[in-house]
Design a protein around this motif. Structure first.
Motif, mmCIF file in Angstrom:
data_model
loop_
_atom_site.group_PDB
_atom_site.id
_atom_site.type_symbol
_atom_site.label_atom_id
_atom_site.label_comp_id
_atom_site.label_asym_id
_atom_site.label_seq_id
_atom_site.Cartn_x
_atom_site.Cartn_y
_atom_site.Cartn_z
ATOM 1 N N GLU A 115 0.830 -1.209 0.000
ATOM 2 C CA GLU A 115 0.000 0.000 0.000
ATOM 3 C C GLU A 115 0.864 1.258 0.000
ATOM 4 N N ALA A 116 1.900 1.266 0.847
ATOM 5 C CA ALA A 116 2.731 2.464 1.013
ATOM 6 C C ALA A 116 3.426 2.857 -0.282
ATOM 7 N N ALA A 117 3.831 1.881 -1.092
ATOM 8 C CA ALA A 117 4.548 2.178 -2.331
ATOM 9 C C ALA A 117 3.694 2.953 -3.318
ATOM 10 N N GLY A 149 -4.667 6.747 -9.477
ATOM 11 C CA GLY A 149 -3.988 7.066 -8.231
ATOM 12 C C GLY A 149 -4.034 8.538 -7.881
ATOM 13 N N VAL A 150 -3.625 9.413 -8.823
ATOM 14 C CA VAL A 150 -3.636 10.851 -8.548
ATOM 15 C C VAL A 150 -5.062 11.334 -8.332
ATOM 16 N N GLY A 151 -5.997 10.863 -9.155
ATOM 17 C CA GLY A 151 -7.386 11.262 -8.980
ATOM 18 C C GLY A 151 -7.931 10.852 -7.626
ATOM 19 N N SER A 152 -7.628 9.638 -7.195
ATOM 20 C CA SER A 152 -8.088 9.177 -5.883
ATOM 21 C C SER A 152 -7.575 10.083 -4.777
ATOM 22 N N ALA A 153 -6.303 10.501 -4.894
ATOM 23 C CA ALA A 153 -5.733 11.401 -3.892
ATOM 24 C C ALA A 153 -6.366 12.785 -3.968
ATOM 25 N N VAL A 154 -6.535 13.316 -5.188
ATOM 26 C CA VAL A 154 -7.138 14.646 -5.351
ATOM 27 C C VAL A 154 -8.523 14.683 -4.728
ATOM 28 N N LEU A 155 -9.344 13.678 -4.999
ATOM 29 C CA LEU A 155 -10.711 13.670 -4.486
ATOM 30 C C LEU A 155 -10.738 13.710 -2.968
ATOM 31 N N GLN A 156 -9.877 12.935 -2.335
ATOM 32 C CA GLN A 156 -9.892 12.876 -0.873
ATOM 33 C C GLN A 156 -9.288 14.120 -0.228
ATOM 34 N N ILE A 157 -8.216 14.662 -0.818
ATOM 35 C CA ILE A 157 -7.624 15.893 -0.288
ATOM 36 C C ILE A 157 -8.596 17.056 -0.471
ATOM 37 N N ALA A 158 -9.248 17.127 -1.639
ATOM 38 C CA ALA A 158 -10.233 18.187 -1.872
ATOM 39 C C ALA A 158 -11.384 18.087 -0.878
ATOM 40 N N ARG A 159 -11.870 16.881 -0.662
ATOM 41 C CA ARG A 159 -12.959 16.679 0.308
ATOM 42 C C ARG A 159 -12.547 17.192 1.682
ATOM 43 N N ASP A 160 -11.312 16.884 2.096
ATOM 44 C CA ASP A 160 -10.819 17.322 3.403
ATOM 45 C C ASP A 160 -10.709 18.832 3.487
ATOM 46 N N ARG A 161 -10.546 19.507 2.341
ATOM 47 C CA ARG A 161 -10.387 20.961 2.318
ATOM 48 C C ARG A 161 -11.686 21.705 2.017
ATOM 49 N N GLU A 254 2.843 15.183 4.719
ATOM 50 C CA GLU A 254 1.406 15.411 4.694
ATOM 51 C C GLU A 254 0.644 14.144 4.357
ATOM 52 N N ALA A 255 1.208 13.342 3.436
ATOM 53 C CA ALA A 255 0.578 12.064 3.097
ATOM 54 C C ALA A 255 0.498 11.171 4.320
ATOM 55 N N ALA A 256 1.602 11.078 5.067
ATOM 56 C CA ALA A 256 1.617 10.237 6.264
ATOM 57 C C ALA A 256 0.577 10.707 7.272
ATOM 58 N N ALA A 257 0.446 12.040 7.432
ATOM 59 C CA ALA A 257 -0.536 12.574 8.376
ATOM 60 C C ALA A 257 -1.967 12.287 7.924
ATOM 61 N N LEU A 258 -2.244 12.434 6.625
ATOM 62 C CA LEU A 258 -3.580 12.157 6.111
ATOM 63 C C LEU A 258 -3.934 10.677 6.251
ATOM 64 N N ILE A 259 -2.967 9.802 5.968
ATOM 65 C CA ILE A 259 -3.210 8.362 6.101
ATOM 66 C C ILE A 259 -3.471 8.006 7.559
ATOM 67 N N ALA A 260 -2.606 8.519 8.456
ATOM 68 C CA ALA A 260 -2.758 8.226 9.877
ATOM 69 C C ALA A 260 -4.083 8.745 10.422
ATOM 70 N N HIS A 265 -6.959 7.151 1.603
ATOM 71 C CA HIS A 265 -6.717 5.728 1.338
ATOM 72 C C HIS A 265 -6.767 5.507 -0.163
ATOM 73 N N ILE A 266 -5.679 4.991 -0.724
ATOM 74 C CA ILE A 266 -5.628 4.684 -2.151
ATOM 75 C C ILE A 266 -5.483 3.173 -2.295
ATOM 76 N N PRO A 267 -6.481 2.501 -2.835
ATOM 77 C CA PRO A 267 -6.410 1.048 -2.940
ATOM 78 C C PRO A 267 -5.383 0.593 -3.967
ATOM 79 N N VAL A 268 -4.832 -0.590 -3.761
ATOM 80 C CA VAL A 268 -3.950 -1.212 -4.734
ATOM 81 C C VAL A 268 -4.811 -2.065 -5.659
ATOM 82 N N GLU A 269 -4.884 -1.668 -6.929
ATOM 83 C CA GLU A 269 -5.711 -2.396 -7.880
ATOM 84 C C GLU A 269 -5.067 -3.707 -8.308
ATOM 85 N N LYS A 270 -3.745 -3.673 -8.517
ATOM 86 C CA LYS A 270 -3.081 -4.879 -8.988
ATOM 87 C C LYS A 270 -1.611 -4.843 -8.617
#
Length: 297
Positions: A115-117, A149-161, A254-260, A265-270
């Motif tokens: 997940e972290a990678a 991946g980038v879209g998943s992060a954008v959506l969640q960061i935008a929601r938080d803001r 910031e990523a570590a803080a948001l995850i914690a 959360h960005i799922p691993v598709e494959k």
């Protein structure tokens, strides 16, 4: 060690899994025993020989920028990290059993290496383009290619803001976008009108490079309110192409803080093996992903 490399620019067939000398940490760097490496579109763009100013390539070249693993060498001047620590970050030639990182953060509790990678480059990119496009709390951001991946992060960061997001993706990913609090709609004929029905667009991001820049400028009314990370022809439309990394250490923290904080959360598709790196590039280039692809060592 084993390492994925290429000696000429070209298609995925130029990738080779070779025996190579182990790298070592220089000043300000660490080396990790790689447990997983992120697969990013920039990886195959570099392999194809696309001109990306931030990533000049000298052949033969390794592949990969993102990784998670166990620290086993600490370079001169590095403090706050020691052999045995679990970290994720950015470096070079990360499709390998060992890699040197130039930016890193400790992995949050409960996160697997796999997940972290998937986080470093995508979160840095998401934070950077949200800042560059100038969207503010209370405004609406249109994201073209929102399920990767980038879209998943954008959506969640935008929601938080407090930013409203309209996301476009394939039919199979509509529920995924809605689960990330986006107003979702599909690509294809009539997509501009479907977006208009969902609301006024204040800014837009092109994450897929699917030839929609003219429409994004039309929807925002201003090319300066559109950013692309995927279409090298963006300047032809007056749109900024954002392909240069910003403050990676700050983004990782910031990523570590948001995850914690359970805000990201960005799922691993494959997952793939090192020997399957070419297949990973083929799948990444095809798009239509949901979350991230990673190589597991």
């Amino acid at each position: 060690m084993k390492k994925v490399s290429f000696a000429e620019f070209g298609g995925p067939e130029v990738l080779q899994l070779l025996d190579a000398e182990e790298p070592h940490a220089g000043p300000g760097q660490i080396r990790i025993a790689v447990r997983a490496a992120g697969v990013n579109p920039v990886d195959w763009r570099i392999r194809e020989g696309q001109i990306l100013g931030a990533h000049p390539t000298v052949l033969p070249s390794g592949v990969g920028l993102d990784a998670a693993g166990v620290v086993d060498e600490v370079g001169e001047g590095v403090e706050g990290v020691a052999a045995g620590d679990h970290v994720f970050g950015e470096g070079s030639s990360t499709y390998a059993e060992f890699a040197v990182l130039s930016a890193w953060a400790r992995m949050p509790e409960g996160l697997t290496f796999e997940e972290a990678a998937g986080y470093p480059s995508v979160v840095e990119t998401a934070l950077r383009v949200i800042h560059e496009v100038g969207v503010r709390p209370g405004q609406t951001l249109l994201v073209s290619g929102a399920s990767g991946g980038v879209g998943s992060a954008v959506l969640q960061i935008a929601r938080d803001r407090g930013i409203t997001v309209i996301g476009t993706a394939g039919a199979a990913n509509q529920d995924y976008l809605r689960g990330l609090s986006a107003h979702a709609t599909t690509y294809g004929d009539g997509w501009v009108e479907r977006v208009r029905e969902l609301g006024q667009v204040d800014a837009a991001l092109d994450l897929a490079g699917s030839g929609v820049l003219r429409e994004l400028v039309e929807l925002t009314g201003d090319p300066s309110k559109v950013i692309s990370i995927a279409d090298l022809g963006a300047p032809d439309f007056g749109v900024r192409f954002s392909g240069v990394a910003g403050s990676v250490p700050d983004a990782l923290a910031e990523a570590a803080a948001l995850i914690a904080g359970n805000k990201l959360h960005i799922p691993v598709e494959k997952s793939y093996t090192l020997a399957d790196a070419a297949a990973a590039h083929i799948d990444s280039r095809a798009g239509h992903s949901r979350g991230r692809r990673v190589i597991v060592i």
